[in-house]
Design a protein around this motif. Structure first.
Motif, short mmCIF file in Angstrom:
data_model
loop_
_atom_site.label_atom_id
_atom_site.label_comp_id
_atom_site.label_asym_id
_atom_site.label_seq_id
_atom_site.Cartn_x
_atom_site.Cartn_y
_atom_site.Cartn_z
N LEU A 1 0.82 -1.21 0.00
CA LEU A 1 0.00 0.00 0.00
C LEU A 1 0.86 1.26 0.00
CD1 LEU A 1 -2.91 -1.00 2.41
CD2 LEU A 1 -2.91 -0.84 -0.09
N ILE A 2 2.01 1.20 0.66
CA ILE A 2 2.89 2.37 0.67
C ILE A 2 3.72 2.44 -0.60
CG2 ILE A 2 4.82 3.46 1.88
CD1 ILE A 2 3.62 2.42 4.47
N ALA A 3 4.12 1.26 -1.12
CA ALA A 3 5.01 1.25 -2.29
C ALA A 3 4.29 1.63 -3.58
CB ALA A 3 5.64 -0.14 -2.43
N PRO B 1 1.74 3.73 -4.58
CA PRO B 1 1.66 5.13 -5.00
C PRO B 1 3.02 5.72 -5.35
CG PRO B 1 0.39 4.78 -3.00
CD PRO B 1 1.15 3.53 -3.24
N LEU B 2 4.05 5.30 -4.60
CA LEU B 2 5.39 5.81 -4.88
C LEU B 2 5.87 5.32 -6.24
CD1 LEU B 2 7.87 7.35 -3.77
CD2 LEU B 2 8.75 5.15 -3.00
N TYR C 1 4.09 4.37 -8.70
CA TYR C 1 3.26 5.02 -9.71
C TYR C 1 3.76 6.42 -10.00
CZ TYR C 1 -0.93 6.77 -12.04
OH TYR C 1 -1.79 7.32 -12.94
N GLN C 2 4.00 7.16 -8.93
CA GLN C 2 4.49 8.52 -9.08
C GLN C 2 5.81 8.53 -9.86
OE1 GLN C 2 3.04 11.25 -8.02
NE2 GLN C 2 4.66 12.79 -8.18
N MET D 1 0.12 14.12 -4.20
CA MET D 1 0.98 13.04 -4.69
C MET D 1 2.45 13.35 -4.46
SD MET D 1 -0.19 10.25 -5.63
CE MET D 1 0.55 9.11 -6.77
N TYR E 1 3.29 13.17 -0.93
CA TYR E 1 3.38 11.77 -0.54
C TYR E 1 4.79 11.24 -0.82
CZ TYR E 1 2.57 6.78 -0.35
OH TYR E 1 2.65 5.46 -0.04
N THR E 2 5.29 11.53 -2.02
CA THR E 2 6.63 11.07 -2.39
C THR E 2 7.68 11.60 -1.41
OG1 THR E 2 5.87 11.25 -4.64
CG2 THR E 2 8.20 10.82 -4.34
N VAL F 1 7.53 9.69 1.86
CA VAL F 1 8.11 8.35 1.80
C VAL F 1 9.65 8.44 1.79
CG1 VAL F 1 8.31 6.21 0.48
CG2 VAL F 1 6.12 7.34 0.65
#
Lengths: 283, 270
Positions: A78-80, A82-83, A85-86, B1, B4-5, B8
């Motif tokens: 779930l955390i990986a 979106p990253l 994808y971005q 987004m 978010y990056t 992380v």
């Protein structure tokens, strides 16, 4: 010397090495798991199913592993996602590689030291002290299932991001344009085009992380502090502390069987999922 | 987004940054910063236990990565020409080697070798000439190298085989048509083409061996590797010395990674 003989000669050293250092040890584990514990530890030859009957004694370890390994894999996914994808879809190609490398770099440094950092952060004088300063008192983080889950996500995030990134990066961006030209909203495009096409990457990432988590020892040992322990921790205890080789072998063999069964079921499911998609494409 | 990056990346790097920061802490206490100092680096580098452990780790990593690269490459090349049930068995063994958890490899190797040594040692003693001290087989640097080589050899075979699979068969055939011996073809055609893959395999093996804790924990006998030293120190409590060691190891791995990238990038262009 014929061609075939030459090939065999090339393979022979590696084959012998695997035989002595892998096949023999695993066979010993299997044989010992039917044996008995010696009076001073170690192993006494026997043929009994006693060790397997005794497995419930370590039920908590199996339960923790079977709950936290899938949960940790899911949390990492779930955390990986979106990253990944971005990075793969939304980032300027100029920056892509360097940003991806930055995700991978921590994975190349010792997991021991990276987990140790979290003892620091989650321990009494880290985050809890910080929370206390702003008025939230009595928060305990270290030596909880949450601490172990954080450690798992932290340790294995790079391994999850990488295959998903590769799958999303390969994705033909014209498909996304086509979808939006046909009037699909971005979210619908994501659900019906991007997500299905990234399933192979997701499947690989989850498999890699899950396999490694099933045998995990360090993260629960450091962040679970004896309260949250995995099968790996039970094994260390059985072999290095109580020296109960027969029972330890039964635990180890059971772990392998559970892994083989779950991984096989998982691969079947993934294969079916892909098959389903191919049908849809034919239609 | 975008936020978010950033979050992380913070999550990924904050713990590493904290370790690096506290490694320069002047005070003993891990909780508050008390000024800048490099004393913990000096202490770590002067600590004989740390240096012994480092030496053992480097020897084990270098020897096992070398053995794994050589034997793994030979096997990958040989396997290309082998079909049938033998091939299926070998592939299954490689699959098992990478899939079985390290902890199981560790305990399996421990109990198998200890049992074999218990059988062999009296034999050795009986065969040894009267008066001389007979050698005793025991767990130690040898068993550690053997166990690491087993696992990393599987990695090398997978990596090199993937590269061999992309090579054009025509090249080797052309070389044979030009009367090159099989060995000549291998040395002058195949080897240069798969060299980057072998190097990648070597580096991966070296890093794996250097970082491995769990297999070493079981099979190292009385030897101490750096991860084993760090683990037992952490068990005794957090010290700034461990922060310094951790920072040095991280920087060293990073340098190795960058060097590897540079070499690998130059490789295929030739």
């Amino acid at each position: 010397m014929t061609r075939q003989e030459r090939n065999w000669l090339l393979v022979a050293p590696a084959g012998a090495w695997f035989l002595v250092m892998l096949v023999l040890p695993l066979s010993v584990v299997l044989v010992f798991s039917f044996g008995e514990r010696g009076p001073a530890g170690g192993y006494v030859p026997a043929f009994t199913l006693e060790q397997y009957a005794n497995l419930p004694a370590r039920l908590t370890a199996f339960k923790n592993t079977l709950i936290l390994a899938p949960l940790g894999t899911l949390a990492a996914l779930l955390i990986a996602y979106p990253l990944a994808y971005q990075l793969a879809v939304r980032t300027d190609p100029k920056w892509k590689t360097i940003l991806l490398v930055l995700v991978i770099v921590p994975f190349w440094t010792s997991i021991l030291i990276r987990s140790y950092a979290w003892i620091f952060i989650l321990g009494g004088r880290g985050l809890p002290a910080l929370l206390e300063a702003i008025g939230i008192e009595g928060v305990r983080l270290i030596y909880t299932p949450l601490a172990v889950t954080i450690g798992i996500v932290y340790g294995y995030l790079p391994l999850m991001v990488f295959p998903i990134y590769v799958a999303l990066d390969r994705l033909d961006k014209r498909l996304l344009e086509a979808s939006s030209d046909l009037g699909a909203r971005p979210f619908r495009t994501f659900l019906q085009v991007t997500l299905p096409l990234s399933i192979p990457g997701v499947a690989t990432g989850c498999l890699l992380v899950f396999i490694l988590l099933m045998g995990e020892f360090l993260i629960p040992a450091l962040l679970g502090g004896g309260k949250v322990f995995f099968v790996g921790n039970a094994l260390v205890d059985l072999f290095l502390q109580s020296r109960n080789w027969a029972f330890g072998s039964a635990v180890a063999f059971t772990l392998i069987v559970i892994m083989l069964v779950t991984v096989t079921i998982y691969m079947r499911l993934i294969a079916r999922l892909r098959l389903g998609r191919d049908d849809a494409q034919i239609m | 987004m975008r936020l978010y990056t950033v979050v992380v990346y913070l999550f990924l790097y904050a713990p590493i940054a904290i370790i690096a920061l506290f490694s320069f802490n002047a005070g003993r206490h891990a909780s508050q910063l008390q000024g800048f100092s490099t004393q913990w680096y000096a202490r770590a580098l002067k600590n004989p236990f740390v240096m012994d452990a480092l030496e053992t780790s480097l020897i084990v990593a270098f020897v096992s990565a070398t053995l794994a690269s050589v034997l793994g490459t030979l096997a990958a090349v040989g396997l290309q020409g082998i079909r049938g049930p033998a091939r299926t068995v070998f592939d299954a063994i490689i699959y098992v080697a990478v899939m079985i958890p390290g902890i199981v490899i560790g305990i399996a190797t421990l109990i198998a070798l200890v049992t074999v040594f218990e059988v062999l040692n009296p034999w050795l003693a009986a065969l040894w000439p009267e008066g001389a001290q007979p050698p005793r087989l025991s767990m130690g640097i040898g068993s550690l190298i053997a166990a690491h080589t087993m696992f990393t050899m599987a990695l090398v075979i997978i990596i090199v085989r993937a590269r061999l699979g992309t090579l054009e068969q025509a090249l080797a055939e052309a070389s044979a048509d030009l009367y090159a011996t099989p060995l000549g073809t291998f040395r002058q055609v195949t080897l240069p083409l798969i060299a980057p893959a072998i190097l990648a395999g070597f580096l991966l093996s070296f890093t794996f061996s250097f970082d491995d804790f769990i297999i070493a924990f079981f099979v190292a006998g009385s030897e101490t590797t750096l991860p084993i030293y760090v683990f037992s120190s952490i068990r005794r409590g957090v010290t700034p010395e461990i922060n310094a060691i951790g920072t040095m190891v991280m920087v060293a791995s990073l340098v190795l990674l960058i060097v590897a990238q540079l070499i690998l990038r130059r490789g295929p262009r030739r």
